[in-house]
Design a protein around this motif. Structure first.
Motif, short mmCIF file in Angstrom:
data_model
loop_
_atom_site.label_atom_id
_atom_site.label_comp_id
_atom_site.label_asym_id
_atom_site.label_seq_id
_atom_site.Cartn_x
_atom_site.Cartn_y
_atom_site.Cartn_z
N UNK A 19 0.83 -1.21 0.00
CA UNK A 19 0.00 0.00 0.00
C UNK A 19 0.87 1.26 0.00
N UNK A 20 1.92 1.25 0.80
CA UNK A 20 2.82 2.40 0.83
C UNK A 20 3.51 2.59 -0.52
N UNK A 21 3.97 1.49 -1.10
CA UNK A 21 4.64 1.56 -2.41
C UNK A 21 3.68 2.06 -3.49
N UNK A 22 2.43 1.61 -3.44
CA UNK A 22 1.44 2.06 -4.41
C UNK A 22 1.21 3.57 -4.30
N UNK A 23 1.40 4.10 -3.10
CA UNK A 23 1.26 5.53 -2.88
C UNK A 23 2.54 6.30 -3.14
N UNK A 24 3.57 5.60 -3.64
CA UNK A 24 4.82 6.27 -4.00
C UNK A 24 5.89 6.27 -2.92
N UNK A 58 10.63 -0.41 12.55
CA UNK A 58 11.15 -0.29 13.91
C UNK A 58 11.44 -1.67 14.48
N UNK A 59 12.36 -1.70 15.40
CA UNK A 59 12.69 -2.95 16.07
C UNK A 59 12.06 -3.01 17.46
N UNK A 60 11.03 -2.19 17.67
CA UNK A 60 10.32 -2.15 18.95
C UNK A 60 9.42 -3.35 19.15
N UNK A 61 8.99 -3.96 18.07
CA UNK A 61 8.07 -5.10 18.21
C UNK A 61 8.81 -6.39 17.90
N UNK A 62 8.20 -7.48 18.27
CA UNK A 62 8.83 -8.78 18.05
C UNK A 62 8.92 -9.14 16.57
N UNK A 63 8.19 -8.44 15.71
CA UNK A 63 8.17 -8.77 14.29
C UNK A 63 9.09 -7.90 13.44
N UNK A 64 9.83 -7.01 14.05
CA UNK A 64 10.66 -6.08 13.30
C UNK A 64 11.68 -6.76 12.38
N UNK A 65 12.48 -7.64 12.93
CA UNK A 65 13.50 -8.31 12.11
C UNK A 65 12.88 -9.22 11.06
N UNK A 66 11.82 -9.90 11.43
CA UNK A 66 11.13 -10.77 10.46
C UNK A 66 10.56 -9.93 9.32
N UNK A 67 10.04 -8.75 9.65
CA UNK A 67 9.48 -7.86 8.62
C UNK A 67 10.57 -7.42 7.65
N UNK A 68 11.70 -7.02 8.18
CA UNK A 68 12.81 -6.58 7.32
C UNK A 68 13.27 -7.72 6.43
N UNK A 69 13.42 -8.89 7.01
CA UNK A 69 13.86 -10.06 6.25
C UNK A 69 12.87 -10.38 5.13
N UNK A 70 11.60 -10.39 5.44
CA UNK A 70 10.56 -10.71 4.46
C UNK A 70 10.52 -9.66 3.34
N UNK A 71 10.60 -8.40 3.72
CA UNK A 71 10.57 -7.34 2.71
C UNK A 71 11.79 -7.41 1.80
N UNK A 72 12.94 -7.70 2.34
CA UNK A 72 14.15 -7.81 1.51
C UNK A 72 14.02 -8.97 0.52
N UNK A 73 13.39 -10.06 0.97
CA UNK A 73 13.22 -11.23 0.11
C UNK A 73 12.09 -11.04 -0.91
N UNK A 74 10.93 -10.54 -0.45
CA UNK A 74 9.73 -10.50 -1.28
C UNK A 74 9.53 -9.18 -2.04
N UNK A 75 10.14 -8.10 -1.54
CA UNK A 75 9.98 -6.78 -2.18
C UNK A 75 11.35 -6.12 -2.33
N UNK A 76 12.24 -6.74 -3.11
CA UNK A 76 13.61 -6.20 -3.23
C UNK A 76 13.67 -4.82 -3.87
N UNK A 77 12.60 -4.40 -4.52
CA UNK A 77 12.60 -3.07 -5.15
C UNK A 77 12.44 -1.95 -4.13
N UNK A 78 12.05 -2.30 -2.90
CA UNK A 78 11.90 -1.31 -1.84
C UNK A 78 13.23 -1.11 -1.11
#
Length: 73
Positions: A35-40, A47-67
């Motif tokens: 959604x953010x990418x679609x908005x430009x 943030x690394x404040x939540x337990x999902x921060x590192x997993x989110x970064x890892x997933x985005x690097x793998x699944x959305x390398x254009x970001x």
């Protein structure tokens, strides 16, 4: 080191708005990024404040390398 600083300067110039994201649920990672990418907004800080921060970064690097994805607090 100079090359890294130049790259960071280039990324900051291109990303006039930097969304800072705190992920509460893993299933929100990709839809939110899409959604953010679609908005430009293609440079994101997760943030690394939540337990999902590192997993989110890892997933985005793998699944959305254009970001451009970074870590923050």
């Amino acid at each position: 080191m100079v090359d890294k600083v130049a790259l960071i300067d280039q990324l900051c110039d291109a990303a006039r708005i930097l969304p800072v994201i705190t992920i509460e649920r893993e299933q929100d990672i990709l839809p939110l990024a899409d959604a953010l990418a679609a908005g430009g907004l293609r440079t994101l800080e997760v943030t690394l404040r939540s337990e999902h921060g590192l997993a989110a970064i890892r997933l985005l690097r793998e699944q959305r390398p254009e970001l451009c994805v970074g870590a923050g607090t």
